[in-house]
Design an enzyme around this catalytic site. Structure first.
Site: not given
Ligand code: TTP
Ligand code: MG
Length: 360
Positions: A4, A104-105
């Site tokens: 991720d 992103d995962e």
């Molecule tokens: P995530 O992997 O949930 O979050 P992240 O990558 O920003 O942070 P983390 O370090 O905790 O992994 O989500 C991936 C992308 O999806 C995030 O960068 C932006 C988008 N996203 C939204 O647009 N709205 C949301 O509510 C979430 C959770 C994510």
């Molecule tokens: Mg992320």
């Protein structure tokens, strides 16, 4: 292995502009109604430490960060998709099977590569982290475990820039102290109902009689909770056949049922999904519309054709027709947001399909 990317959208922005690094960075989905209406998409960790995270209103984020020299940016999907595609292509090479589950995962099947030697898991994890850093200058968090559930939970365990390996004999001690909300699939509602039963940690959940969980949450959810709390998950890493749909949603400047106001926006969305489909080299067999009403209820309509198409006109005309039909059939309430969706996506293969594409 579950990979991720850390604070993905915000980290892409930092990478493009290194001077953002030490400031709170807030990536926003502006709805366009008033200058600051909309929600926070994601933030960097500097902003998170100050209490600003995904999903809160932009107005609230501005209030919290008013003295913090914060940077507010609109989402730039083109950039994030480019970076994501490049990283996903790279990740494929590190597993025997690969499953992307979001922008992103992804999961990687590395069972054979590790061959039962768990010290190798850490090595592969580090190799993958470095490969992402070298190629796209982004940090990621990785979890490795005996199944997808544990790998996913582990990747979240030491964020950002984490690497957590949970060997089979460590599963129980890894999961036990976690709050139930950390288990994949346990949302706010389930968490709250469990809390009412006095269940806060995974260890406590694991001890509950599965019959009781089934009685409370239904058979399939109950069994899922029981298994998850005990670290049991049999889901295979599954290659996905391309993407399932392409959609775009926008908020109208004002709530309305007037097609004169709705159609220009609808046409713009048709244009956007068309561009996406062409970029991805995909044709569509279904066109759909989404209408989100004043009371936030969601309605959708779609039409499916015999042969795939890649024509903008088809999207635009069908979307307009579906909208007209929808407004004719559904009451008085005004529409707040609208969307266009392409599904039943297909890659053109062979002569016949190709001629279908060209509208022959
Ligand atoms: P995530 O992997 O949930 O979050 P992240 O990558 O920003 O942070 P983390 O370090 O905790 O992994 O989500 C991936 C992308 O999806 C995030 O960068 C932006 C988008 N996203 C939204 O647009 N709205 C949301 O509510 C979430 C959770 C994510
Ligand atoms: Mg992320």
């Amino acid at each position: 292995m579950h990979v991720d990317l850390d604070y993905f959208f915000a980290q892409c922005e930092e990478r493009e502009n290194l001077s953002l690094r030490d400031k709170p960075v807030v990536v926003c989905v502006y709805s366009g109604r008033t200058a600051d209406s909309g929600a926070v998409s994601t933030t960097n960790y500097v902003a998170r430490r100050l209490g600003v995270k995904s999903g809160i209103p932009i107005v609230m984020a501005k209030k919290i960060l008013k003295d913090a020299d914060a940077v507010f940016l609109p989402v730039n999907h083109g950039l994030y998709e480019k970076v994501s595609n490049s990283i996903m292509t790279l990740l494929r090479g590190y597993g025997d099977r690969f499953e992307q589950v979001g922008i992103d995962e992804a999961y990687l099947e590395v069972t054979e590569r590790i061959g039962g030697r768990w010290e190798k898991a850490r090595e592969i994890g580090l190799t993958v982290k470095n490969a992402i850093l070298d190629a796209e200058r982004l940090t990621s968090s990785i979890g490795v475990g005996p199944n997808k559930l544990i790998a996913k939970t582990a990747s979240d365990f030491q964020k950002p820039d984490g690497l957590t390996v949970v060997q089979p004999q460590e599963v129980k001690s890894f999961l036990s102290p976690l709050p139930v909300g950390k288990l994949y699939g346990v949302g706010k509602k389930t968490e709250q109902r469990l809390a009412e039963m006095g269940v806060k940690t995974v260890e406590e959940l694991a001890k509950i009689d599965p019959q009781e969980l089934c009685a409370l949450f239904g058979k399939s959810n109950g069994l899922y909770l029981h298994n998850a709390a005990n670290g049991i998950d049999e889901e295979p890493v599954r290659e996905r056949e391309g993407r399932e749909q392409i959609s775009r949603i926008a908020t109208l400047k004002q709530n309305t049922r007037d097609t004169q106001l709705i159609f220009p926006e609808l046409d713009r969305l048709s244009q956007e999904v068309h561009t996406k489909a062409v970029e991805a080299g995909l044709g569509f067999r279904s066109v759909g519309i989404i209408a989100i009403m004043e009371d936030l209820s969601i309605h959708s309509r779609s039409r499916t054709f015999e042969n795939p198409s890649q024509e903008l006109n088809k999207i635009r005309n069908v979307a307009r027709e579906l909208f007209t039909q929808f407004l004719g059939s559904d009451g008085e309430m005004n529409v707040r947001r609208i969307g266009v969706k392409l599904s039943n996506l297909v890659k053109p293969t062979g002569q016949k399909a190709l001629s279908d594409f060209l509208g022959a």
